[in-house]
Design a protein around this motif. Structure first.
Motif, short mmCIF file in Angstrom:
data_model
loop_
_atom_site.label_atom_id
_atom_site.label_comp_id
_atom_site.label_asym_id
_atom_site.label_seq_id
_atom_site.Cartn_x
_atom_site.Cartn_y
_atom_site.Cartn_z
N CYS A 1 2.52 2.74 -3.28
CA CYS A 1 1.67 3.40 -4.27
C CYS A 1 2.04 4.88 -4.38
O CYS A 1 2.39 5.52 -3.39
CB CYS A 1 0.21 3.26 -3.90
SG CYS A 1 -0.39 1.57 -4.03
N ILE B 1 -3.59 3.70 -5.31
CA ILE B 1 -4.09 2.99 -4.12
C ILE B 1 -5.45 2.39 -4.41
O ILE B 1 -5.69 1.22 -4.13
CB ILE B 1 -4.16 3.93 -2.90
CG1 ILE B 1 -2.73 4.29 -2.44
CG2 ILE B 1 -4.94 3.29 -1.76
CD1 ILE B 1 -2.68 5.39 -1.39
N LEU C 1 0.83 -1.20 0.00
CA LEU C 1 0.00 0.00 0.00
C LEU C 1 0.87 1.26 0.00
O LEU C 1 0.60 2.22 -0.72
CB LEU C 1 -0.92 -0.02 1.23
CG LEU C 1 -1.94 1.08 1.38
CD1 LEU C 1 -2.97 1.03 0.26
CD2 LEU C 1 -2.62 0.97 2.73
#
Length: 118
Positions: free
Chosen positions: A58, A64, A55
Motif C-alpha cells: 500500500c 491501507i 499490506l
C-alpha cells in the motif's frame, strides 16, 4: 500498546467489535502450508486473512484503510505464526488510525492450546 494473550483472545472471539486479522500467507491461512513444528494447520475461527505483503504494498494511510475495509478506530488483533509479522502489521495499523494489538503467541501457540481439527 499491550499485546493480547491467549485467554483474552479466546474470551473475545465472539465479540463483533473485534476483528482478528491473520497476516500470514493465504496458503498458511487455508492450512495448505505452514511450519512443521505446529500440531495442525489452519487459522483462528472467524479470522480474516490479509497477508502482510499485501499490506506493505500500500502507498499510504488511505490505501491501507481501504484494503483493511474497517472504519478508523476499529479494534483489531493481528496474528501470524510466531508474532513477528503481526507485531509489524499491528504497528502499521496503529499508525493509520486503528486500535490494533498483536497476539504474540500467534498460530504457534493457538495450534497447541486450543482444540481443533487435526
Amino acid at each position: 500498546m499491550e499485546d493480547v494473550a491467549l485467554d483474552e483472545l479466546r474470551a473475545r472471539l465472539a465479540d463483533d467489535a473485534l476483528t482478528v486479522l491473520d497476516v500470514r500467507t493465504r496458503n498458511e491461512f487455508e492450512g495448505l502450508a505452514g511450519a512443521h513444528c505446529d500440531p495442525r494447520q489452519g487459522h483462528i475461527p472467524g479470522a480474516v486473512n490479509l497477508p502482510l505483503d499485501e499490506l506493505l504494498r500500500c502507498a499510504g494511510a488511505a490505501e491501507i484503510r481501504h484494503l483493511v475495509g474497517l472504519p478508523e478506530g476499529a479494534e483489531i488483533v493481528a496474528y501470524c505464526h510466531s508474532g513477528s509479522r503481526s507485531a509489524f502489521a499491528a504497528q502499521v495499523l496503529r499508525e493509520v488510525g486503528y486500535d490494533a494489538r498483536n497476539y504474540v503467541g500467534s498460530w504457534h501457540e493457538w495450534s497447541r492450546a486450543v482444540p481443533g481439527d487435526p
